[in-house]
Design a protein around this motif. Structure first.
Motif, PDB file in Angstrom:
ATOM      1  N   GLN A 244       0.828  -1.204   0.000  1.00 19.37           N
ATOM      2  CA  GLN A 244       0.000   0.000   0.000  1.00 19.37           C
ATOM      3  C   GLN A 244       0.867   1.260   0.000  1.00 19.37           C
ATOM      4  OE1 GLN A 244      -3.177   0.373  -0.446  1.00 19.37           O
ATOM      5  NE2 GLN A 244      -3.104   2.608  -0.189  1.00 19.37           N
ATOM      6  N   SER A 248       0.724   3.964  -3.024  1.00 16.63           N
ATOM      7  CA  SER A 248       0.279   5.333  -2.766  1.00 16.63           C
ATOM      8  C   SER A 248       1.353   6.366  -3.086  1.00 16.63           C
ATOM      9  CB  SER A 248      -0.159   5.474  -1.306  1.00 16.63           C
ATOM     10  OG  SER A 248       0.929   5.229  -0.433  1.00 16.63           O
ATOM     11  N   ALA A 272      -0.896   5.651   4.588  1.00 19.53           N
ATOM     12  CA  ALA A 272      -0.129   4.421   4.358  1.00 19.53           C
ATOM     13  C   ALA A 272       1.167   4.437   5.159  1.00 19.53           C
ATOM     14  CB  ALA A 272       0.167   4.272   2.870  1.00 19.53           C
TER      15      ALA A 272
END
Length: 312
Positions: A244, A248, A272
Motif C-alpha cells: 500500500q 500510494s 499508508a
C-alpha cells in the motif's frame, strides 16, 4: 560440597536423592530395581555401572541433540531489524509538504520518495524470506526439542533409580556402623561412604543436565510461539502495508515531476506511512522478545555443554 552419604538418615537420603517425578512420554522401561537386601558395596557397584552406561551412551546422545539445536537456532532477526529500522528512518525523514512546493524541494521529495519505496521493497523481501524459512525450519526444530526431552526423561528415570540405590546403600551403611567395632572395618565403611558421595555428585550433575534439557525445551516452545506471532505480523500486516505504501507513493513521484502536489492526493500516502509505522512498531516488539530468548537459549546451551563435558 555435599555431605557424605553416610551422614544422611535414611529418610533424609531419599528426599535428597529423589529430585523429580518420572516425566510422561518416555517409551523406555526403567532399569530393574535391585533387591532391598543388597549390601552397600553391591549397591555402590550397581550405581557406578549405571553411571558408566549413562555417560558412555545416553549423555552423548543428549549432547549430540544439543549441538543440533545450536546449529538449527533460527536466524533472520538481524535482517528484519535492519530493514525495519532503515524503512522507519526513511519514512520519518520524508517531507510531504515539500511535494507541494515545486522546484528543488519537490524534486527532493521525489528522490526521497523513491528511497522510501526501495526501503519498503527491502522490508517486504526480508519478511517473505523469514516467513518461508520459518515454515520450513520450524517442524525440524520441533522434532529436535521432542527428541531432546524424551532423552532427558530416559536419563531422569535412570538417575532416580541410582538415587534409590544410594539411599539403600546409606541405610545399609548405617546398620553396619552400629555393628562393627574394628578400626579397619570402620575405615572401609568410611571409604565406601566417600565413594557414595562421589556417585551422588555425578548423579546430581546428570540430573542438572536433564533440567537444562527441559528448560531448553520450554524456552524453544515459547520462542516458537513468539516467532509465529512475528511471522503472522509480517505476513498479514507488513507485506500489505508495504504494498500500500508503494502504491500510494508511486503516483505522487510521477506527478511531482511536472506539478506541485495538492493536499487531497497526499492523504492516502500519509495514511499508508502511518499504517506502516504501526506495523514496524509491532515487529520491533516481537524482535526484542525473540532476541532476548535467543540470548537465553545460547546461555542454556552453553551450560548444558559444560555439564556434559564435566561427566566425560
Amino acid at each position: 560440597m555435599p555431605e557424605p552419604i553416610s551422614s544422611f538418615p535414611p529418610s533424609t537420603m531419599v528426599g535428597q536423592m529423589v529430585w523429580g517425578s518420572d516425566a510422561e512420554g518416555s517409551f523406555e522401561p526403567p532399569p530393574p530395581r535391585m533387591p532391598a537386601q543388597r549390601s552397600a558395596a553391591a549397591l555402590a557397584a550397581a550405581t557406578s555401572q549405571l553411571l558408566e552406561a549413562l555417560v558412555a551412551k545416553r549423555v552423548p546422545r543428549v549432547e549430540a541433540l544439543r549441538r543440533k539445536l545450536h546449529q538449527h537456532r533460527p536466524g533472520g532477526l538481524g535482517e528484519i531489524e535492519h530493514a525495519a529500522n532503515a524503512l522507519h528512518a526513511e519514512m520519518e525523514a520524508l517531507d510531504f509538504l515539500a511535494g507541494r512546493s515545486g522546484g528543488e524541494q519537490a524534486a527532493g521529495f521525489g528522490r526521497h520518495g523513491a528511497v522510501v519505496i526501495a526501503a519498503a521493497e527491502r522490508m517486504a523481501g526480508v519478511s517473505r524470506v523469514l516467513v518461508e524459512r520459518h515454515a520450513v525450519d520450524s517442524p525440524v526444530a520441533r522434532l529436535l526439542w521432542i527428541e531432546l526431552v524424551l532423552e532427558s526423561d530416559s536419563l531422569r528415570k535412570r538417575v532416580r533409580q541410582g538415587a534409590h540405590w544410594l539411599a539403600q546403600m546409606n541405610r545399609d551403611l548405617g546398620h553396619r556402623r552400629t555393628a562393627v567395632t574394628a578400626e579397619i572395618s570402620q575405615r572401609a565403611l568410611d571409604e565406601l561412604a566417600r565413594r557414595g558421595t562421589t556417585l551422588h555428585q555425578r548423579l546430581h550433575t546428570v540430573h542438572r543436565l536433564c533440567g537444562h534439557a527441559r528448560s531448553i525445551h520450554a524456552l524453544c516452545e515459547r520462542m516458537a510461539e513468539q516467532r509465529n506471532h512475528l511471522c503472522a505480523t509480517l505476513q498479514d500486516k507488513v507485506l500489505p502495508a508495504a504494498a500500500q505504501l508503494q502504491q500510494s507513493l508511486q503516483p505522487l513521484l510521477e506527478a511531482v515531476g511536472y506539478r506541485p502536489l495538492v493536499p487531497e492526493e497526499l492523504m492516502t500516502a500519509i495514511e499508508a506511512r502511518h499504517e506502516m509505522q504501526v506495523c514496524l512498531t509491532q515487529v520491533a516488539a516481537h524482535v526484542v522478545q525473540l532476541q532476548a530468548g535467543d540470548e537465553e537459549l545460547a546461555a542454556q546451551l552453553v551450560q548444558m555443554e559444560e555439564k556434559a563435558a564435566s561427566l566425560a
